[in-house]
Design a protein around this motif. Structure first.
Motif, PDB file in Angstrom:
ATOM      1  N   UNK A  81       0.940  -1.121  -0.125  1.00 26.81           N
ATOM      2  CA  UNK A  81       0.107   0.116  -0.095  1.00 26.81           C
ATOM      3  C   UNK A  81       1.051   1.286   0.011  1.00 26.81           C
ATOM      4  N   UNK A  82       0.113   2.396  -0.384  1.00 29.05           N
ATOM      5  CA  UNK A  82       1.032   3.518  -0.540  1.00 29.05           C
ATOM      6  C   UNK A  82       0.745   4.474   0.716  1.00 29.05           C
ATOM      7  N   UNK A  83      -0.220   4.068   1.740  1.00 26.24           N
ATOM      8  CA  UNK A  83      -0.426   4.949   2.623  1.00 26.24           C
ATOM      9  C   UNK A  83      -0.185   4.267   4.268  1.00 26.24           C
ATOM     10  N   UNK A  84       0.051   5.090   5.051  1.00 27.92           N
ATOM     11  CA  UNK A  84       0.690   4.730   6.510  1.00 27.92           C
ATOM     12  C   UNK A  84      -0.285   3.495   6.812  1.00 27.92           C
ATOM     13  N   UNK A  85      -1.367   3.584   6.549  1.00 25.23           N
ATOM     14  CA  UNK A  85      -2.435   2.084   7.130  1.00 25.23           C
ATOM     15  C   UNK A  85      -2.360   1.168   6.109  1.00 25.23           C
ATOM     16  N   UNK A  86      -1.874   1.322   4.931  1.00 28.76           N
ATOM     17  CA  UNK A  86      -2.119   0.417   3.807  1.00 28.76           C
ATOM     18  C   UNK A  86      -3.463   0.193   3.236  1.00 28.76           C
ATOM     19  N   UNK A  87      -4.122   1.360   3.554  1.00 34.59           N
ATOM     20  CA  UNK A  87      -5.683   1.209   2.994  1.00 34.59           C
ATOM     21  C   UNK A  87      -5.711   0.661   1.507  1.00 34.59           C
ATOM     22  N   UNK A  88      -4.887   0.972   0.634  1.00 32.26           N
ATOM     23  CA  UNK A  88      -4.985   0.738  -0.508  1.00 32.26           C
ATOM     24  C   UNK A  88      -4.508  -0.431  -0.853  1.00 32.26           C
ATOM     25  N   UNK A  89      -3.735  -1.217  -0.016  1.00 30.85           N
ATOM     26  CA  UNK A  89      -3.311  -2.550  -0.601  1.00 30.85           C
ATOM     27  C   UNK A  89      -3.909  -3.459  -1.035  1.00 30.85           C
ATOM     28  N   UNK A  90      -3.622  -4.156  -2.091  1.00 31.87           N
ATOM     29  CA  UNK A  90      -4.395  -5.413  -2.854  1.00 31.87           C
ATOM     30  C   UNK A  90      -3.929  -6.703  -2.441  1.00 31.87           C
ATOM     31  N   UNK A  91      -2.711  -6.942  -1.909  1.00 26.87           N
ATOM     32  CA  UNK A  91      -2.066  -8.104  -1.640  1.00 26.87           C
ATOM     33  C   UNK A  91      -1.881  -8.386  -0.105  1.00 26.87           C
ATOM     34  N   UNK A  92      -2.305  -9.427   0.588  1.00 23.19           N
ATOM     35  CA  UNK A  92      -2.020  -9.963   1.761  1.00 23.19           C
ATOM     36  C   UNK A  92      -0.851 -10.987   2.055  1.00 23.19           C
ATOM     37  N   UNK A  93      -0.220 -10.906   3.356  1.00 12.93           N
ATOM     38  CA  UNK A  93       0.891 -11.906   3.355  1.00 12.93           C
ATOM     39  C   UNK A  93       0.905 -12.472   4.846  1.00 12.93           C
ATOM     40  N   UNK A  94       0.968 -13.756   4.773  1.00 11.58           N
ATOM     41  CA  UNK A  94       0.657 -14.480   6.197  1.00 11.58           C
ATOM     42  C   UNK A  94       1.853 -14.996   6.253  1.00 11.58           C
ATOM     43  N   UNK A  95       2.602 -15.009   7.639  1.00 11.35           N
ATOM     44  CA  UNK A  95       3.630 -15.477   8.161  1.00 11.35           C
ATOM     45  C   UNK A  95       3.654 -16.086   9.374  1.00 11.35           C
TER      46      UNK A  95
END
Length: 265
Positions: A81-95
């Protein structure tokens, strides 16, 4: 045994985990010292791909041996994402696994996805991100990240996409995958309920003549219920899983995060 838990220097100093308990000295007075750079901080994650969505989930318990270090430590993260809270992210990663390595892997992949967005003016596709994550893991193959990674998002056609990895970068796209401490408990459940393995139409025959149940995409509500059921079952049988359930629901509208309670014993 008391020395394992004592903070008294006269009783062999600080407390030790069961695997690092002091060993008896050799006859010549020598004592073995060793350093293990890895540890397992428990917890479990899973991901399920739907027709037009992907759901990734993980519990929030962070353990060290028989100790609970934190009851709220998320294991699923928004990426790129491009914002501090990743509000516009489109991908998620679990670890899940060694928390320090998981955090390092997440930060590295997130930085790479951000740089891609700034240079090309568009977010990285989940397919390209999956390949890049494989490269990151392979670059560390001689001293691997001790973390089990699952990547999720929507592909170019808007369909749910889940990619699972081994520690050195081998990966494949799957319908569902579970990882972590309770993976052996959750994965058979997903095989049956998501992949429809060993499901047959009642009364359709006997033995090999039984007809398999028609495989169909699950709805979002059905998947959310399955995820909760999977973790409700896991916390009853595994001490390293519990406290809270974090779900990331990826759709065309973005990523929605949901936190639900789990057993806290």
């Amino acid at each position: 045994m008391a020395a394992m838990f004592s903070q008294n220097p006269l009783m062999n100093g600080p407390n030790y985990s069961f695997s690092d308990a002091p060993r008896a000295q050799a006859p010549d007075g020598a004592r073995e010292h060793r350093f293990d750079p890895y540890t397992d901080n428990g917890g479990s994650t899973l991901a399920i791909a739907g027709a037009d969505f992907t759901i990734m989930a993980g519990d929030t318990r962070l353990t060290s041996g028989y100790s609970i270090n934190s009851r709220f430590h998320p294991k699923v993260f928004k990426i790129g994402g491009t914002t501090a809270d990743q509000s516009d992210a489109t991908i998620a990663l679990s670890v899940v696994g060694f928390t320090a390595d998981g955090e390092a892997l997440k930060e590295r992949l997130d930085a790479i996805c951000k740089m891609y967005h700034y240079r090309h003016g568009k977010p990285m596709s989940v397919k390209a991100c999956a390949q890049r994550l494989s490269t990151i893991l392979y670059q560390k193959r001689f001293f691997p990240y001790y973390a089990y990674a699952i990547l999720g998002g929507l592909d170019e056609e808007g369909k749910g996409a889940v990619y699972s990895y081994d520690p050195v970068g081998s990966y494949e796209r799957e319908q569902c995958r579970a990882g972590g401490a309770a993976a052996s408990l959750i994965m058979p459940f997903l095989d049956n309920q998501v992949n429809f393995k060993n499901q047959f139409i009642p009364g359709s025959g006997e033995g090999h003549a039984l007809q398999e149940r028609e495989r169909r995409p699950l709805t979002r509500n059905e998947v959310e219920t399955l995820v909760k059921d999977a973790f409700d079952g896991a916390v009853e049988r595994h001490i390293e899983v519990g406290d809270g359930l974090q779900m990331m629901i990826i759709t065309r509208e973005g990523i929605q995060e949901v936190i639900l309670p789990l057993k806290k014993d």
